[in-house]
Design a protein around this motif. Structure first.
Motif, short mmCIF file in Angstrom:
data_model
loop_
_atom_site.label_atom_id
_atom_site.label_comp_id
_atom_site.label_asym_id
_atom_site.label_seq_id
_atom_site.Cartn_x
_atom_site.Cartn_y
_atom_site.Cartn_z
N SER C 41 0.83 -1.20 0.00
CA SER C 41 0.00 0.00 0.00
C SER C 41 0.87 1.26 0.00
N GLY C 42 0.48 2.21 -0.82
CA GLY C 42 1.18 3.50 -0.84
C GLY C 42 2.44 3.51 -1.68
N LYS C 45 1.16 2.58 -6.99
CA LYS C 45 0.49 1.83 -8.06
C LYS C 45 -0.63 2.65 -8.68
N THR C 46 -1.52 3.18 -7.82
CA THR C 46 -2.62 3.97 -8.33
C THR C 46 -2.09 5.16 -9.13
N THR C 47 -1.03 5.74 -8.62
CA THR C 47 -0.47 6.90 -9.31
C THR C 47 -0.04 6.54 -10.73
N GLU C 162 -7.08 -2.46 -8.18
CA GLU C 162 -7.49 -3.35 -7.08
C GLU C 162 -8.99 -3.59 -7.08
#
Ligand SMILES: Nc1ncnc2c1ncn2[C@@H]1O[C@H](COP(=O)(O)OP(=O)(O)OP(=O)(O)O)[C@@H](O)[C@H]1O
Ligand SMILES: [Mg+2]
Lengths: 435, 319, 370
Positions: C41-42, C45-47, C162
């Motif tokens: 987490s953090g 990935k989303t970025t 996710e």
């Protein structure tokens, strides 16, 4: 919770006192609208009448005021909702360091006294007008324009708060999802964000309209040649009262109660929907059944009752004729008054005897609400009558002044009643403002 | 940094929407909020000139309007006395007295509302849930929707010389002559207290409602008397609501115009009424603007003082 | 079906103020591939996904989709569709409108949209449920609607952030298979984000493992598991035992590490070839299932390690023994449950064995935190 009975008693007493304070004035005002005396009074009850409503309907200034209020209200609603929405959207996006400052600025109009807003609007647009070299009659100096602008300044803040509350529950991801699926920014806004905000827009619009409709402090500086209903009301209340204002109050109160109930009902429904995990529109759109809506929704129940009551009253008013009652009351009163006058004259004689013994003491007291000497002739033979009669003058006036649309029993009473009572009040408020 | 903010802003909102947002907010903040206030401030430092002379060479800045507030008009015989020592400074006793009376009365009304509303807010927030609580809330809300003028008017009906109270009292025989509630300002204070009651209740109610009942139970369990529970637990928790309510009520009361005009006795002037007179019968707008600035100033000071004193942030006001 | 469109990240950096969320990302994803980003987490990935879909401009570097540089092209104009971490279904629209939203904004007629919605509803096995509202669906159904909505936009690249994280274990396993099946069926490029390694390994053709904004390794699942490129990858993907120490001797393919449990001869990781020298700090990684209780004579490629027993644990199909190395570092050994008895007294010494080819040596580095 464990509660001893004493606390319960105190609580009950407190609640009764509180709600009497809160609702009593409105109820009493409501009663006066249906009582026949021409000065708004709840007690003593005389005759049920609906004439004040027709007096009201024939009041040209009130009607113009209502029209102006509507124009101003609609203008303000449109502007405030547009601005408030933008304000709220910007608040959600603004650079965090600026947020507190921004919030302070846009919330300030709520805290700035309305008088100050009115004055600053008046001054600013006056100068703007001069700066642009326009005439005094220009659009910028128009009372309606100024009032809308002045009210929009702070009503936008109210609207913004409504939108902020709603936006807190909005998932920014939805807008991004729409963009991702190929929507333009405007499409994403219109198809995703706006539908989500519709309920808030409704609330904001209602709130804005009511706030605009009842605004006095700001409008009183800006209205120019277009007095709104509130301004007209204030003028009337300050410079002379008759129960047609109560009648108007009853109408306004009824409408606002209906509005408030409706608003509450919607809010409640929304809350219920959210509690069930569904958006409000899903519930209203789907098969939402009326009885179910009523169950557990006091606003809806009261709303239904008020509606039924209102319709009943209107129907009754069509059929009802208070004339007989009025004559009767008038008769009764006249007798009672005659008797009273005699008694009082007796007393007056005695007092004037005493006065000669110890004068100043007594003179001081009754001088509080002086009766113009011109009215004395209607009761010949009592110079001190006005002073002494004070406590009873209500009955007196009412008995005679009951407006009878032309046919008055007592030729002198029309002017007497009409002048006497309002005068009483004018005195005090007149002084209050002319100092 | 600013450049990137705008770039990001337009990236997020697109050109059309971004322009709407910026224009609407700019119009609001600049044209509706900031410029008029500045304009009023500027105006308050001007002489009262006829329109033709405005902008002319006589149109210069002056302190005279503020001087008038403190010193009165020329030839004012009143002199300021400090702790009994007479000074030579002319002193506008009437206006300043009205000013302080307004502030004091507003504080008094605020305190009265707080005392009256706190128990109900507590009751509503902690004990009255379910339908009965909702009915009470509704009953609270309804008068709030009714026009301020009409609310004042209702009090006039009640307290007038021929009003309900006097009629009843005299009729029952308790009183001989009606009490002039208007002259005694009873009607005014009752009406003012009434006018903004709701703005006191709701912030406190909202705060108390979110207080976990278990905290109170726990304190009671530990043998705390009821007043200590309030003093140590409920009031500190509801502080933002209380401050928010008090601030709103104070501001609205101090800035009230309708109620004093309708309910004020002959001897009682409210500060807003003086301002009103300068604009209407008095015909001296710059002076009225100066007085309005004084009112605005004291209100700002009051809000800031409240927030500083009780360590409450701006964001908590207006909820 | 089409072979799909490739995605390339060329030296992409993303910074938020001074904070570097993505550092020097070089990724090349082939058309029609199922590609996963895996990381804690953090880690950014989303970025990365937002950079591909256009919600985030890279601070530096280039994103190419199908060979075209995407700079300045907004998210609504890119041939990508993103399935959001929280799905972001429109709560005020019925399912079928949700699914065909991309057609609506293009101005397709209602009839067209209904028809397409029915097709897609069939694909996700929700026939006849198009008029339901979002809140009337179960978690897995919402999931499938989100996929259908994205597919309806006919993207060249489907980005999934996710999407299964909110589901319970059973449903998650079921959806994995379904996702993979859908991908095979439509044949477009899937870029999939997860912090669940099982998900990444089972579904993907290739996986990129990230830590703190840096991509440590890009490879297929087998390689990542067997031949990790960094201590982080080794410890993040699957369970691994770490034996740290200095390199005692080194050959081209093997090195002997002087660990607290004894000398350990292990294969040098492909990424570390030629980068290790005698005396360097190194880490040898051995999977729990590659350890065994030593028995008989020591084989040629066999290592013998000693450690003290801490606890034992029964896990159904397997049976685990936890031990401590001399410096306190933990070892986990996983034995297939064959009805062995628990007979190991805590505190007693035990000799373990493992094959040199099942151990990997890498230069010492940061491990994944628990
Ligand atoms: N808009 C932003 N502004 C500042 N920092 C951000 C922003 N978006 C993300 N970050 C930071 O960038 C880092 C990576 O965030 P990202 O959302 O990509 O993580 P992630 O790998 O998707 O994590 P998760 O598995 O929890 O979703 C985080 O440290 C986060 O705090
Ligand atoms: Mg993420």
């Amino acid at each position: 919770m464990r509660q001893n009975p004493l606390i319960k008693v105190f609580l009950a007493i407190y609640l009764v006192i509180f709600f009497s304070y809160l609702l009593g004035p409105l109820v009493i005002m409501g009663i006066t609208a249906f009582n026949s005396p021409s000065f708004p009074k709840a007690a003593p009850w005389e005759c049920l009448t609906f004439e004040w409503f027709s007096v009201l309907a024939n009041d040209h200034r009130i009607m113009t005021g209502i029209r102006n209020s509507f124009i101003v209200g609609i203008g303000t609603v449109i502007l405030s909702v547009i601005i408030g929405l933008a304000g709220a959207l910007v608040l959600t996006q603004i650079w965090p360091k600026l947020r507190a400052t921004y919030y302070t600025i846009v919330i300030a109009p709520i805290l700035i006294p309305g008088v100050v807003l009115g004055i600053s609007t008046l001054v600013f647009w006056g100068r703007m007008n001069a700066f642009l070299g326009l005439s005094d009659e220009s659009f910028l100096q128009n009372g309606i324009f100024l009032t809308i602008i002045g009210q929009t300044t702070f009503i936008s803040s109210y609207c913004m708060l409504v939108f902020v509350a709603r936006l807190q529950r909005f998932d920014q991801g939805l807008t991004e999802a729409a963009l991702d699926l190929g929507a333009t920014h405007v499409q994403a806004f219109r198809k995703v964000m706006l539908p989500f905000l519709y309920p808030a827009m409704g609330s904001a619009a209602v709130l804005a309209f009511l706030a605009s409709f009842e605004n006095y402090n700001t409008t009183t500086f800006t209205f120019g040649k277009y007095p709104t209903l509130t301004i007209e009301l204030a003028q009337k209340v300050r410079y002379g009262i008759n129960p047609s204002i109560s009648a108007l109050a009853v109408i306004i109160v009824t409408i606002t109660i209906l509005g408030a109930l409706f608003y509450e009902m919607r809010k409640r429904r929304e809350a219920m929907a959210i509690a069930n995990g569904a958006p409000a529109s899903a519930v209203s759109g789907g098969g939402f059944k009326l009885p179910k809506m009523l169950a557990g929704n006091p606003a809806a129940i009261i709303l239904a009752l008020v509606l039924i009551g209102g319709i009943g009253t209107v129907l009754f008013a069509q059929a009802y004729n208070p004339q007989a009652c009025k004559v009767e009351v008038r008769e009764e009163k006249r007798k009672a008054t005659d008797k009273r006058i005699q008694e009082l004259q007796e007393k007056a004689k005695q007092r004037s005897l005493q006065e000669k013994l110890k004068g100043p003491d007594i003179f001081n007291q009754p001088a509080q609400s002086p009766v113009p000497p011109a009215q004395a002739p209607s009761n010949p033979g009592s110079g001190t009558f006005g002073d002494v009669f004070n406590p009873g003058n209500l009955d007196e006036g009412d008995a005679k002044k009951t407006p009878d649309k032309g046919s008055s029993l007592n030729p002198g009473s029309g002017t007497f009643g009409g002048v006497f009572n309002p005068k009483n009040l004018n005195e005090s408020s007149g002084k209050g403002t002319s100092q | 940094m600013k450049g990137t903010f705008f770039k990001e802003f337009f990236n997020r909102n697109g050109p059309l929407l971004g322009t709407y947002l910026l224009l609407a907010v700019a119009f609001w903040i600049i044209i509706l909020i900031v410029l008029p206030q500045l304009s009023m401030l500027d105006y308050s430092f001007r002489f009262n000139l006829p329109p033709s002379a405005q902008g002319g060479e006589k149109d210069v800045y002056t302190m005279s309007n503020y001087q008038h507030f403190f010193n009165g008009s020329e030839g004012n015989p009143e002199r300021l006395s400090i702790f009994g020592y007479q000074t030579d400074i002319p002193f506008n006793k009437v206006d300043i007295a009205v000013f302080f009376k307004t502030i004091l009365a507003a504080i008094f009304v605020t305190a009265f509302d707080l005392a009256l509303c706190y128990p109900l807010a507590y009751f509503l927030g902690q004990s009255a849930s379910g339908p009965s609580g909702r009915v009470l809330l509704l009953l609270l809300i309804i008068p709030y929707w009714v026009n301020e003028i009409l609310r004042a008017f209702a009090f006039r009906i009640i307290f007038g010389a021929t009003g309900v109270i006097n009629t009843v009292l005299v009729g029952v025989g308790i009183l001989d002559t009606p009490i002039d509630f208007i002259r005694e300002n009873v009607a005014l204070y009752a009406g003012l207290g009434y006018a903004y009651l709701l703005l006191m209740i709701f912030p406190i109610y909202n705060a108390i409602e979110s207080l976990d009942r278990n905290q109170i139970e726990a304190a009671r369990d530990l043998g705390s008397p009821w007043w200590r529970i309030h003093w140590r637990i409920v009031i500190p928790f509801a502080k933002p609501g209380i401050v928010s309510g008090c601030t709103m009520v104070f501001m609205l009361t101090a800035g009230a115009l309708a109620a004093p005009q309708i309910l004020g006795g002959p001897s009682s002037l409210w500060f807003t009424q003086i301002i009103y007179q300068w604009f209407n019968t008095g015909g001296n707008w710059p002076r009225g603007a100066a007085y309005a600035v004084v009112l605005l100033f004291i209100c700002i000071v009051f809000v800031l003082a409240m927030m500083r004193l009780f360590k409450v942030k701006m964001g908590e006001i207006g909820k | 079906m089409s072979t799909g469109v490739g995605v390339d990240l060329d030296d992409v950096w993303v910074k938020f103020g001074d904070f570097v969320a993505v550092r020097e990302a070089n990724v090349s994803i082939k058309g029609g591939e199922f590609f996963s980003f895996l990381g804690p987490s953090g880690c950014g990935k989303t970025t990365i996904l937002r950079t591909v879909s256009g919600f985030q401009e890279p601070s530096q570097g280039e994103v190419r989709i199908g060979g075209t540089n995407m700079v300045g092209i907004g998210p609504n104009l890119r041939p990508t569709a993103l399935i959001f971490q929280n799905l972001a279904l429109f709560p005020l629209m019925p399912i079928w409108e949700n699914i065909t939203f991309s057609m609506e904004v293009r101005g397709a007629s209602k009839g067209e949209r209904r028809k397409r919605a029915d097709e897609l509803l069939e694909l996700i096995a929700l026939q006849g449920q198009g008029d339901k509202m979002v809140n009337e669906l179960s978690g897995g159904q919402k999931q499938r609607v989100a996929i259908a909505r994205a597919l309806c936009a006919e993207p060249d690249v489907l980005l999934l952030d996710e999407p299964l994280s909110a589901l319970d274990l059973k449903l998650r396993q079921h959806m994995r298979t379904e996702l993979r099946a859908i991908q095979k069926q439509v044949g477009i490029t899937f870029i999939y984000i997860t912090h669940d390694q099982g998900e990444a390994l089972t579904m993907s053709d290739n996986v990129a493992v990230m830590s703190a904004g840096v991509i440590d390794q890009i490879a297929d699942g087998r390689t990542i598991y067997d031949d990790p490129a960094s201590p982080f990858v080794a410890s993040f993907v699957g369970e691994n035992n770490v034996f740290s120490g200095k390199i005692k001797t080194i050959t081209k393919d093997y090195a002997v590490v002087d660990t607290p449990a004894g000398d350990l001869r292990a294969k040098i990781g492909t990424a570390a070839r030629g980068k290790l020298q005698k005396g360097n700090d190194a880490m040898a990684f051995v999977r729990p299932e590659a350890l065994a209780i030593a028995a008989g004579r020591k084989g040629k490629d066999e290592n013998r390690l000693t450690a003290s027993i801490k606890t034992e644990e029964f896990e159904g199909q397997s049976y685990n023994i936890f031990l401590n190395q001399a410096d306190g570092a933990e070892i986990k050994m996983s034995l297939v449950n064959q009805g062995q008895a628990y007979e190991h007294a805590p505190g007693s010494q035990m000799t373990l064995s493992c094959n040199a080819d099942q151990a990997v040596v890498l230069p010492a580095g940061a491990l994944a935190s628990e």
